[in-house]
Design a protein around this motif. Structure first.
Motif, short mmCIF file in Angstrom:
data_model
loop_
_atom_site.label_atom_id
_atom_site.label_comp_id
_atom_site.label_asym_id
_atom_site.label_seq_id
_atom_site.Cartn_x
_atom_site.Cartn_y
_atom_site.Cartn_z
N ASP A 180 0.87 -0.52 0.19
CA ASP A 180 0.08 -0.15 -0.11
C ASP A 180 1.41 1.26 0.44
OD1 ASP A 180 -2.11 -1.63 -0.58
OD2 ASP A 180 -2.48 -1.40 1.84
N CYS A 181 2.44 1.61 0.14
CA CYS A 181 2.93 2.60 0.13
C CYS A 181 3.24 2.64 -0.83
CB CYS A 181 3.96 1.79 0.98
SG CYS A 181 3.77 1.58 2.72
N ALA A 182 3.10 1.79 -1.83
CA ALA A 182 3.07 2.87 -3.65
C ALA A 182 1.95 2.86 -3.65
CB ALA A 182 3.85 1.17 -4.41
N GLY A 183 0.77 3.70 -3.08
CA GLY A 183 -0.90 3.88 -3.60
C GLY A 183 -0.79 5.23 -4.26
N MET A 184 -1.03 5.46 -4.65
CA MET A 184 -1.38 6.93 -5.62
C MET A 184 -1.70 8.26 -4.54
SD MET A 184 -0.43 6.78 -8.53
CE MET A 184 -1.95 7.62 -9.48
N TYR A 185 -1.93 7.51 -3.54
CA TYR A 185 -2.77 8.99 -2.61
C TYR A 185 -1.98 8.89 -1.61
CZ TYR A 185 -5.85 9.19 -5.98
OH TYR A 185 -6.90 9.40 -7.70
N GLN A 186 -0.46 8.80 -1.16
CA GLN A 186 0.40 8.76 -0.51
C GLN A 186 0.70 9.77 0.60
OE1 GLN A 186 1.42 5.32 1.28
NE2 GLN A 186 -0.35 5.93 0.28
N SER A 187 0.61 10.17 1.73
CA SER A 187 1.24 10.83 2.73
C SER A 187 2.42 11.31 3.24
CB SER A 187 0.14 11.36 3.71
OG SER A 187 -1.29 11.77 3.41
N GLN B 178 -8.22 30.24 18.05
CA GLN B 178 -8.38 31.19 17.30
C GLN B 178 -7.11 31.57 16.72
OE1 GLN B 178 -8.29 31.67 20.45
NE2 GLN B 178 -6.85 33.32 21.49
N ASN B 179 -5.86 31.03 16.90
CA ASN B 179 -4.81 30.83 16.06
C ASN B 179 -5.19 29.84 14.80
OD1 ASN B 179 -3.53 33.12 16.64
ND2 ASN B 179 -2.35 32.21 18.27
N MET B 180 -5.88 28.83 15.31
CA MET B 180 -5.73 27.48 14.43
C MET B 180 -6.91 27.85 13.07
SD MET B 180 -5.32 24.73 16.39
CE MET B 180 -6.70 24.72 18.10
N THR B 181 -7.21 29.07 12.49
CA THR B 181 -7.79 29.12 11.48
C THR B 181 -7.90 28.99 10.10
OG1 THR B 181 -7.73 31.56 11.27
CG2 THR B 181 -9.52 30.85 12.92
N SER B 182 -6.79 29.28 10.18
CA SER B 182 -5.83 28.99 8.72
C SER B 182 -5.58 27.07 9.27
CB SER B 182 -4.98 29.72 8.76
OG SER B 182 -5.26 31.15 8.71
N TYR B 183 -6.23 26.42 7.78
CA TYR B 183 -5.27 25.24 7.63
C TYR B 183 -5.57 24.92 5.97
CZ TYR B 183 -10.07 24.19 8.64
OH TYR B 183 -11.30 23.95 8.46
N TYR B 184 -4.68 23.81 6.20
CA TYR B 184 -5.35 23.02 4.93
C TYR B 184 -5.33 21.37 4.61
CZ TYR B 184 -0.88 26.69 3.68
OH TYR B 184 -0.96 27.97 3.09
N ARG B 185 -6.50 20.99 3.93
CA ARG B 185 -6.79 19.60 4.05
C ARG B 185 -6.86 19.05 2.84
NH1 ARG B 185 -11.61 18.85 6.15
NH2 ARG B 185 -11.02 20.07 7.86
N TYR B 186 -6.30 17.66 2.54
CA TYR B 186 -6.33 17.47 1.50
C TYR B 186 -6.66 15.78 1.92
CZ TYR B 186 -1.82 14.80 2.73
OH TYR B 186 -0.74 14.58 4.01
N LYS B 187 -6.97 14.92 1.70
CA LYS B 187 -6.85 13.11 0.97
C LYS B 187 -5.35 12.61 1.16
CE LYS B 187 -11.97 12.92 1.21
NZ LYS B 187 -13.13 12.17 0.53
N GLY B 188 -5.16 11.27 2.50
CA GLY B 188 -4.26 10.84 1.97
C GLY B 188 -3.81 9.43 2.90
N SER B 189 -2.86 9.56 2.94
CA SER B 189 -2.43 8.29 4.23
C SER B 189 -1.12 8.07 5.25
CB SER B 189 -1.31 7.53 3.17
OG SER B 189 0.03 7.71 2.98
N LEU B 190 -0.99 7.23 6.11
CA LEU B 190 -0.60 7.35 7.12
C LEU B 190 0.87 7.68 5.99
CD1 LEU B 190 -1.87 3.82 9.31
CD2 LEU B 190 -2.81 6.33 9.39
N THR B 191 1.82 8.17 7.43
CA THR B 191 2.93 8.46 7.12
C THR B 191 4.40 7.39 7.09
OG1 THR B 191 3.31 9.52 8.30
CG2 THR B 191 1.91 11.07 6.26
N THR B 192 3.40 5.55 7.87
CA THR B 192 3.90 5.21 8.26
C THR B 192 3.37 3.04 7.46
OG1 THR B 192 3.05 4.65 10.40
CG2 THR B 192 5.50 5.57 9.81
N PRO B 193 4.34 2.30 7.68
CA PRO B 193 3.33 1.14 6.83
C PRO B 193 2.74 0.93 7.83
CG PRO B 193 6.79 1.13 6.30
CD PRO B 193 5.85 2.91 7.61
N GLY B 194 1.83 0.09 7.54
CA GLY B 194 0.77 -0.25 6.39
C GLY B 194 0.73 1.17 5.40
N CYS B 195 0.91 2.67 5.55
CA CYS B 195 0.20 3.44 4.12
C CYS B 195 -1.05 3.68 4.18
CB CYS B 195 1.49 3.27 3.44
SG CYS B 195 3.40 3.76 3.30
N THR B 196 -1.49 2.85 4.97
CA THR B 196 -3.42 3.07 4.78
C THR B 196 -3.94 4.31 4.06
OG1 THR B 196 -3.54 1.23 6.01
CG2 THR B 196 -5.35 2.11 5.21
#
Length: 327
Positions: free
Chosen positions: A67-74, A232-250
């Motif tokens: 799964d660590c070779a998946g298309m939507y990894q983080s 009040q300092n957490m209003t700016s953030y980024y969002r995307y869909k990805g994976s776990l960053t360690t194996p199994g990288c689900t």
């Protein structure tokens, strides 16, 4: 963008006769060395790899789990000019983040991890469900050097905090990981500060007792709220869909990466490098290199802070031009 990938070093020096061999012989020898050095063992970070510790470094994590070779990894590099503003990404709702708890802090051989024994949840901010906190862990460099997993416009921060949540109705992570949106992970960067962040004393002081892999102990009373910026300092953030960053990288993670970093002193950042991997070498560079986006869109929140600043600026200009109405 800076590349964080490192080529695996050769473990065998070539003799003069090897250098004079034919090109085909050299290729065969190189292939043999590669097989010897990479092996088929457990996964590891690039900082751990050597012929004494033959393991699958990040470029070969798919050998440990396909799964660590998946298309939507983080993780990913977030290019801010290519992010798309999403009005649905309003400030998240944090429930029970202020609650004090005593968790267990553990050196799991790859990071330092803290279990969260009480019910803290996040919702709103475009999330499809309510998610409950399960654990948090960190990724760092070498004594305050570059070490975050995500990067912003190619910039790598010294460290990154991940607070892992799963959908509220699931009983365990294994079940949650079968859901493509089963996990919601909050990512926070750290920056170097001239003064120590006293809110982190409990964690950093306790880490001295868990230097070895699998060592664990009780953590003094803390709350999740004390570890992260104020709401009040957490209003700016980024969002995307990805994976776990360690194996199994689900690929089952909704990522929320916050813009404002958390300050720690150089001494506090360096303390994490005193932990040890399973081979007793310093636990440094425990981050995965950034992965290809492969067509994914990264969204950004509509920050009310920016909006408020714009209103103030317009008001100041109007006053300067004498356009403000009389009292």
């Amino acid at each position: 963008m800076r590349s964080h990938r490192k080529k695996t070093s050769h473990c065998v020096a070539f003799s003069r006769s090897s250098q004079r061999s034919s090109k085909m012989q050299q290729l065969i020898l190189l292939a043999s060395i590669w097989t010897l050095c990479t092996g088929s063992g457990d996964w590891c970070y690039q900082s751990q790899f050597s012929c004494d510790h033959q393991c699958n470094a990040p470029e070969n994590w798919d050998h440990a789990n396909k799964d660590c070779a998946g298309m939507y990894q983080s993780p990913i590099n977030i290019v801010t000019r290519k992010t798309l503003k999403d009005e649905r990404l309003t400030p998240l709702q944090f429930n029970n983040y202020q609650q004090i708890f005593r968790g267990t802090i553990k050196n799991n051989g790859h990071s330092v991890q803290v279990g969260i024994p009480h019910l803290s949840t996040i919702s709103g901010g475009g999330l499809p469900s309510t998610y409950k906190a399960v654990q948090f862990h960190l990724h760092w460099g070498n004594k305050g050097g570059p070490g975050s997993e995500h990067t912003i416009d190619g910039e790598q921060y010294p460290m990154e905090l991940h607070i892992v949540h799963m959908k509220n109705h699931y009983a365990d992570l294994t079940t949650a990981l079968r859901d493509p949106e089963g996990l919601a992970v909050l990512g926070f960067f750290y920056e170097m500060s001239n003064s120590a962040n006293r809110k982190y004393d409990a964690i950093i002081n306790t880490m001295r007792g868990i230097k070895a892999t699998n060592a664990n102990t009780s953590l003094p009373s803390i709350s999740l709220a004390q570890l992260i910026p104020s709401e009040q300092n957490m209003t700016s953030y980024y969002r995307y869909k990805g994976s776990l960053t360690t194996p199994g990288c689900t690929q089952a993670v909704i990522w929320t990466v916050f813009e404002n970093p958390i300050p720690l002193s150089m001494e506090q950042l360096a303390a994490f490098s005193d932990l040890q991997f399973s081979d007793r070498k310093p636990m440094v560079g425990n981050f995965r290199p950034v992965q290809p986006l492969n067509g994914r869109q990264v969204f950004r929140s509509g920050s009310p802070v920016i909006l408020a600043s714009s209103i103030l600026l317009v008001g100041a200009i109007a006053t300067a031009l004498g356009l403000s109405q009389p009292n």
